[in-house]
Design an enzyme around this catalytic site. Structure first.
Site, PDB file in Angstrom:
ATOM      1  N   TRP A  38       0.798  -1.224   0.000  1.00 61.02           N
ATOM      2  CA  TRP A  38       0.000   0.000   0.000  1.00 61.02           C
ATOM      3  C   TRP A  38       0.832   1.277   0.000  1.00 61.02           C
ATOM      4  CZ3 TRP A  38       1.902   2.228   4.315  1.00 61.02           C
ATOM      5  CH2 TRP A  38       2.395   1.363   5.290  1.00 61.02           C
ATOM      6  N   CYS A  73      10.282   1.693   1.729  1.00 61.09           N
ATOM      7  CA  CYS A  73      11.223   0.577   1.924  1.00 61.09           C
ATOM      8  C   CYS A  73      12.668   1.043   1.842  1.00 61.09           C
ATOM      9  CB  CYS A  73      10.961  -0.509   0.893  1.00 61.09           C
ATOM     10  SG  CYS A  73      11.084   0.080  -0.808  1.00 61.09           S
ATOM     11  N   LYS A  97      -2.826  -8.129  -7.795  1.00 62.65           N
ATOM     12  CA  LYS A  97      -3.598  -8.031  -6.554  1.00 62.65           C
ATOM     13  C   LYS A  97      -2.992  -6.926  -5.689  1.00 62.65           C
ATOM     14  CE  LYS A  97      -3.342  -9.413  -2.381  1.00 62.65           C
ATOM     15  NZ  LYS A  97      -3.937  -8.272  -1.675  1.00 62.65           N
ATOM     16  N   PRO A  98      -3.667  -5.775  -5.649  1.00 67.61           N
ATOM     17  CA  PRO A  98      -3.166  -4.700  -4.778  1.00 67.61           C
ATOM     18  C   PRO A  98      -3.597  -4.944  -3.345  1.00 67.61           C
ATOM     19  CG  PRO A  98      -5.174  -4.007  -5.903  1.00 67.61           C
ATOM     20  CD  PRO A  98      -4.889  -5.407  -6.378  1.00 67.61           C
ATOM     21  N   ASP A  99      -3.032  -4.188  -2.412  1.00 72.86           N
ATOM     22  CA  ASP A  99      -3.569  -4.176  -1.057  1.00 72.86           C
ATOM     23  C   ASP A  99      -4.965  -3.536  -1.111  1.00 72.86           C
ATOM     24  OD1 ASP A  99      -2.173  -4.156   2.000  1.00 72.86           O
ATOM     25  OD2 ASP A  99      -4.000  -2.967   1.754  1.00 72.86           O
ATOM     26  N   GLU A 110      10.616  -8.190  -3.666  1.00 67.86           N
ATOM     27  CA  GLU A 110      11.124  -6.870  -3.246  1.00 67.86           C
ATOM     28  C   GLU A 110      10.646  -6.673  -1.817  1.00 67.86           C
ATOM     29  OE1 GLU A 110      13.019  -5.031  -5.145  1.00 67.86           O
ATOM     30  OE2 GLU A 110      12.758  -6.052  -7.060  1.00 67.86           O
ATOM     31  N   LEU A 111      11.570  -6.748  -0.842  1.00 63.19           N
ATOM     32  CA  LEU A 111      11.142  -6.866   0.552  1.00 63.19           C
ATOM     33  C   LEU A 111      11.610  -5.684   1.412  1.00 63.19           C
ATOM     34  CD1 LEU A 111      11.873 -10.702   0.756  1.00 63.19           C
ATOM     35  CD2 LEU A 111       9.807  -9.541  -0.043  1.00 63.19           C
TER      36      LEU A 111
HETATM   37  P1  NAD Z   1       2.769  -7.202   3.400  1.00 62.64           P
HETATM   38  O1  NAD Z   1       3.817  -8.237   3.175  1.00 62.64           O
HETATM   39  O2  NAD Z   1       1.932  -7.309   4.602  1.00 62.64           O
HETATM   40  O3  NAD Z   1       1.738  -7.161   2.169  1.00 62.64           O
HETATM   41  C1  NAD Z   1       2.129  -6.892   0.836  1.00 62.64           C
HETATM   42  C2  NAD Z   1       1.103  -7.476  -0.120  1.00 62.64           C
HETATM   43  O4  NAD Z   1       1.114  -8.898   0.024  1.00 62.64           O
HETATM   44  C3  NAD Z   1      -0.351  -7.048   0.147  1.00 62.64           C
HETATM   45  O5  NAD Z   1      -1.027  -6.906  -1.088  1.00 62.64           O
HETATM   46  C4  NAD Z   1      -0.923  -8.231   0.923  1.00 62.64           C
HETATM   47  O6  NAD Z   1      -2.320  -8.357   0.788  1.00 62.64           O
HETATM   48  C5  NAD Z   1      -0.204  -9.400   0.257  1.00 62.64           C
HETATM   49  N1  NAD Z   1      -0.059 -10.602   1.081  1.00 62.64           N
HETATM   50  C6  NAD Z   1      -0.034 -10.699   2.434  1.00 62.64           C
HETATM   51  N2  NAD Z   1       0.120 -11.990   2.803  1.00 62.64           N
HETATM   52  C7  NAD Z   1       0.197 -12.718   1.661  1.00 62.64           C
HETATM   53  C8  NAD Z   1       0.367 -14.108   1.378  1.00 62.64           C
HETATM   54  N3  NAD Z   1       0.488 -15.003   2.351  1.00 62.64           N
HETATM   55  N4  NAD Z   1       0.402 -14.505   0.096  1.00 62.64           N
HETATM   56  C9  NAD Z   1       0.317 -13.608  -0.908  1.00 62.64           C
HETATM   57  N5  NAD Z   1       0.144 -12.283  -0.713  1.00 62.64           N
HETATM   58  C10 NAD Z   1       0.090 -11.848   0.563  1.00 62.64           C
HETATM   59  O7  NAD Z   1       3.538  -5.808   3.336  1.00 62.64           O
HETATM   60  P2  NAD Z   1       2.953  -4.358   3.610  1.00 62.64           P
HETATM   61  O8  NAD Z   1       2.839  -4.162   5.079  1.00 62.64           O
HETATM   62  O9  NAD Z   1       1.764  -4.125   2.770  1.00 62.64           O
HETATM   63  O10 NAD Z   1       4.125  -3.442   3.033  1.00 62.64           O
HETATM   64  C11 NAD Z   1       5.160  -2.953   3.804  1.00 62.64           C
HETATM   65  C12 NAD Z   1       6.420  -3.762   3.592  1.00 62.64           C
HETATM   66  O11 NAD Z   1       6.759  -3.780   2.214  1.00 62.64           O
HETATM   67  C13 NAD Z   1       7.618  -3.170   4.305  1.00 62.64           C
HETATM   68  O12 NAD Z   1       8.352  -4.203   4.901  1.00 62.64           O
HETATM   69  C14 NAD Z   1       8.415  -2.526   3.173  1.00 62.64           C
HETATM   70  O13 NAD Z   1       9.792  -2.386   3.448  1.00 62.64           O
HETATM   71  C15 NAD Z   1       8.136  -3.473   2.052  1.00 62.64           C
HETATM   72  N6  NAD Z   1       8.336  -2.813   0.747  1.00 62.64           N
HETATM   73  C16 NAD Z   1       9.390  -3.188  -0.037  1.00 62.64           C
HETATM   74  C17 NAD Z   1       9.631  -2.545  -1.239  1.00 62.64           C
HETATM   75  C18 NAD Z   1      10.816  -2.903  -2.115  1.00 62.64           C
HETATM   76  O14 NAD Z   1      10.859  -2.474  -3.268  1.00 62.64           O
HETATM   77  N7  NAD Z   1      11.781  -3.668  -1.628  1.00 62.64           N
HETATM   78  C19 NAD Z   1       8.768  -1.521  -1.646  1.00 62.64           C
HETATM   79  C20 NAD Z   1       7.718  -1.166  -0.823  1.00 62.64           C
HETATM   80  C21 NAD Z   1       7.489  -1.821   0.364  1.00 62.64           C
END
Ligand code: NAD
Length: 533
Positions: A171, A302, A195-197, A268-269
């Site tokens: 998001w 991130c 699939k977006p948030d 990308e984490l």
């Molecule tokens: P999140 O991992 O909770 O969710 C990200 C997406 O994954 C959402 O759309 C969510 O619905 C989906 N998701 C959740 N569980 C899932 C599963 N088991 N299987 C498949 N999809 C699933 O992350 P968040 O809280 O939305 O985002 C914040 C995190 O993202 C932070 O850790 C940030 O550093 C990281 N981030 C990384 C980058 C990058 O480019 N490295 C960019 C932006 C954000």
């Protein structure tokens, strides 16, 4: 992020006021692949807490339908030339810039970010779009190589699309982290299921509408909406490559699931990014850029800096400049360019950031700026916060805060600085400030991160479309942007053509003679540097 249900459903509550016209929302959500009797969830805008959108939710069965539709549309799309596909991206570029005010409003309403941060998303997509459209077709071209028998064997490397690519987006940068990965996947000839948030679903739906207006054929892009494990998990279970952006713990789950199916992944984490201000740094320039690096997007970035590592010779002089700037940042809930800091995107984010600051203070940290929620501005605002004397026991020492909180550390040497910047399991982004560019380049290469900027903040690396971007260690697998960012959505195939004579000439000598002749040829090639193969 779980969708916050802090309001009555305004579809049934006439007293509730929507932050966005429900008719407009229904127009956007009509593109989602959902059943007629789909359950709905209601999102709220972080700017005021007002209800924003009633979102229909997909089920795993809807995901299967979306993937089947994408699979049916993909061969027709792949049959077009890369130049034709690039032309769609160039039209997307123009439409995006012309209609930017629509998406700036939606992004701000969904995320709570400032308009400038929302504009960064528009600018980033425009930059990447143009780069992909202009350079992508050449990157996707066949390549020929000299084969095993000079002149007679010719090998061609062909890049095939993977088929249906799944994009799962978080998001925090909803346009960049959905459309930014959809574009290269499409350019490479794939269909996409995204699939977006839920919190930022409207942004992705708007982007899908824009792609359709730019000429993307029906069916090639499918949008599904829903929770992470259920709907996101169903996407991972059915696509041919998964491109996931989100937290490291979820990335591990997605990676395991994709591993079972032996499909490719781009992960990308998270990050725990450090910036080092060396003893010869231009302190005014460093302070100005680091405010942006630490607090852009309310720290929900991130690649944002959470560890500020200062050489002790300049630490106090730097902090005077930096803390003063931080204190002057303006919090704003306006749909205009008046603010420097927006809202956190959810109640969960506010709770986490508040807990990290309180926990650090309990373990001895000192607050140099900020440190408090600001409900007077909006429900989930938090002041940009600078912490000093954070101890290793504090949760924010090693763990990602993902909010407007930076910790200050002092060191007495470059070696000590690098040890601190590289501490932990993450490796996403870093920065070095020094007036000696040779020293800057040398130090940058020793930072264990996928991107490092010297004398600027993240914009230099992220904004350079040709340069790959991604995480090392637990911050990710694979790279977006540049050549690698396109080729990850393709499978290489080598096609070898043998002309005039086959390999039988060599083998026809009998095994022993063949081994001897071939050994002579190998030695001759080594001795003469003859380019073989
Ligand atoms: P999140 O991992 O909770 O969710 C990200 C997406 O994954 C959402 O759309 C969510 O619905 C989906 N998701 C959740 N569980 C899932 C599963 N088991 N299987 C498949 N999809 C699933 O992350 P968040 O809280 O939305 O985002 C914040 C995190 O993202 C932070 O850790 C940030 O550093 C990281 N981030 C990384 C980058 C990058 O480019 N490295 C960019 C932006 C954000």
């Amino acid at each position: 992020m779980s969708t916050e249900r802090i309001v009555a459903d305004p579809e049934s509550d006439p007293t509730a006021t929507w932050a966005l016209d429900p008719g407009r929302v229904r127009g956007l959500t009509s593109r989602a692949v959902v059943a007629d009797d789909a359950a709905h969830v209601t999102t709220v805008t972080p700017l005021s807490g007002a209800p924003l959108a009633a979102l229909p939710q997909s089920t795993p069965r809807d995901v299967a339908r979306a993937v089947a539709q994408a699979r049916a549309a993909q061969p027709g799309w792949a049959a077009r030339t890369p130049r034709h596909r690039a032309a769609v991206l160039l039209r997307l570029h123009d439409l995006l810039l012309d209609r930017q005010s629509e998406i700036l409003d939606i992004v701000q309403l969904e995320t709570g970010k400032t308009r400038l941060s929302a504009y960064e998303e528009v600018a980033d997509i425009a930059l990447n779009c143009r780069w992909l459209a202009r350079r992508g077709p050449k990157i996707l071209r066949d390549r020929t190589y000299r084969g095993i028998v000079p002149v007679l064997t010719q090998v061609t490397q062909v890049q095939h699309p993977k088929g249906v690519v799944g994009v799962i987006a978080p998001w925090n940068f909803p346009l960049v982290l959905s459309l930014g990965d959809i574009m290269p996947a499409l350019l490479a000839g794939n269909a996409v299921v995204v699939k977006p948030d839920n919190q930022t679903a409207l942004t992705t739906l708007w982007a899908a509408d824009l792609l359709a207006a730019a000429g993307l054929p029906d069916g090639v892009l499918q949008v599904v909406l829903g929770d992470g494990p259920g709907v996101g998990g169903a996407v991972v279970d059915t696509v041919d490559h998964i491109c996931f952006t989100g937290s490291t713990p979820t990335g591990r789950v997605v990676g395991r699931q994709a591993g079972e199916r032996l499909i490719g992944t781009s992960l990308e984490l998270g990050g725990k990014n450090g910036a080092y201000v060396a003893d010869d740094a231009d302190l005014d320039r460093a302070a100005e850029a680091l405010v942006r690096d630490c607090f852009n997007n309310t720290g929900q970035q991130c690649i944002g800096i959470e560890r500020l590592v200062l050489h002790e010779a300049v630490a106090e002089a730097f902090l005077d400049r930096f803390v003063d700037r931080v204190r002057r940042l303006r919090l704003s809930a306006g749909l205009d360019f008046s603010g420097d800091i927006g809202a956190l995107t959810s109640a969960a984010q506010l709770a986490k950031i508040t807990a990290h600051v309180e926990n650090a203070v309990e373990h001895g940290a000192v607050v140099l700026a900020g440190g408090r929620p600001r409900p007077d501005v909006g429900p989930w605002f938090f002041e940009p916060t600078v912490l000093d004397r954070v101890t290793p026991e504090a949760a924010c020492y090693a763990g990602e805060t993902f909010g407007p909180v930076v910790s200050v550390y002092r060191v007495s040497s470059d070696a000590e600085a690098l040890a601190l910047v590289n501490e932990g399991e993450m490796g996403l982004n870093g920065a070095v400030w020094t007036s000696n560019l040779h020293r800057g380049r040398r130090l940058a290469r020793q930072v264990v991160a996928g991107t490092v900027s010297v004398n600027e903040a993240y914009l230099t690396t992220w904004g350079s479309s040709a340069a790959p971007m991604g995480g090392r260690r637990a911050s990710g697998v694979g790279r977006r942007h540049g050549r690698e960012g396109i080729l990850r959505f393709t499978e290489s195939q080598s096609v070898a053509v043998q002309r005039l004579m086959g390999m039988g000439v060599l083998y026809g000598q009998g095994p022993e003679r063949f081994a001897k002749t071939f050994t002579v040829l190998l030695k001759a090639a080594r001795a003469t540097r003859f380019p073989w193969p």
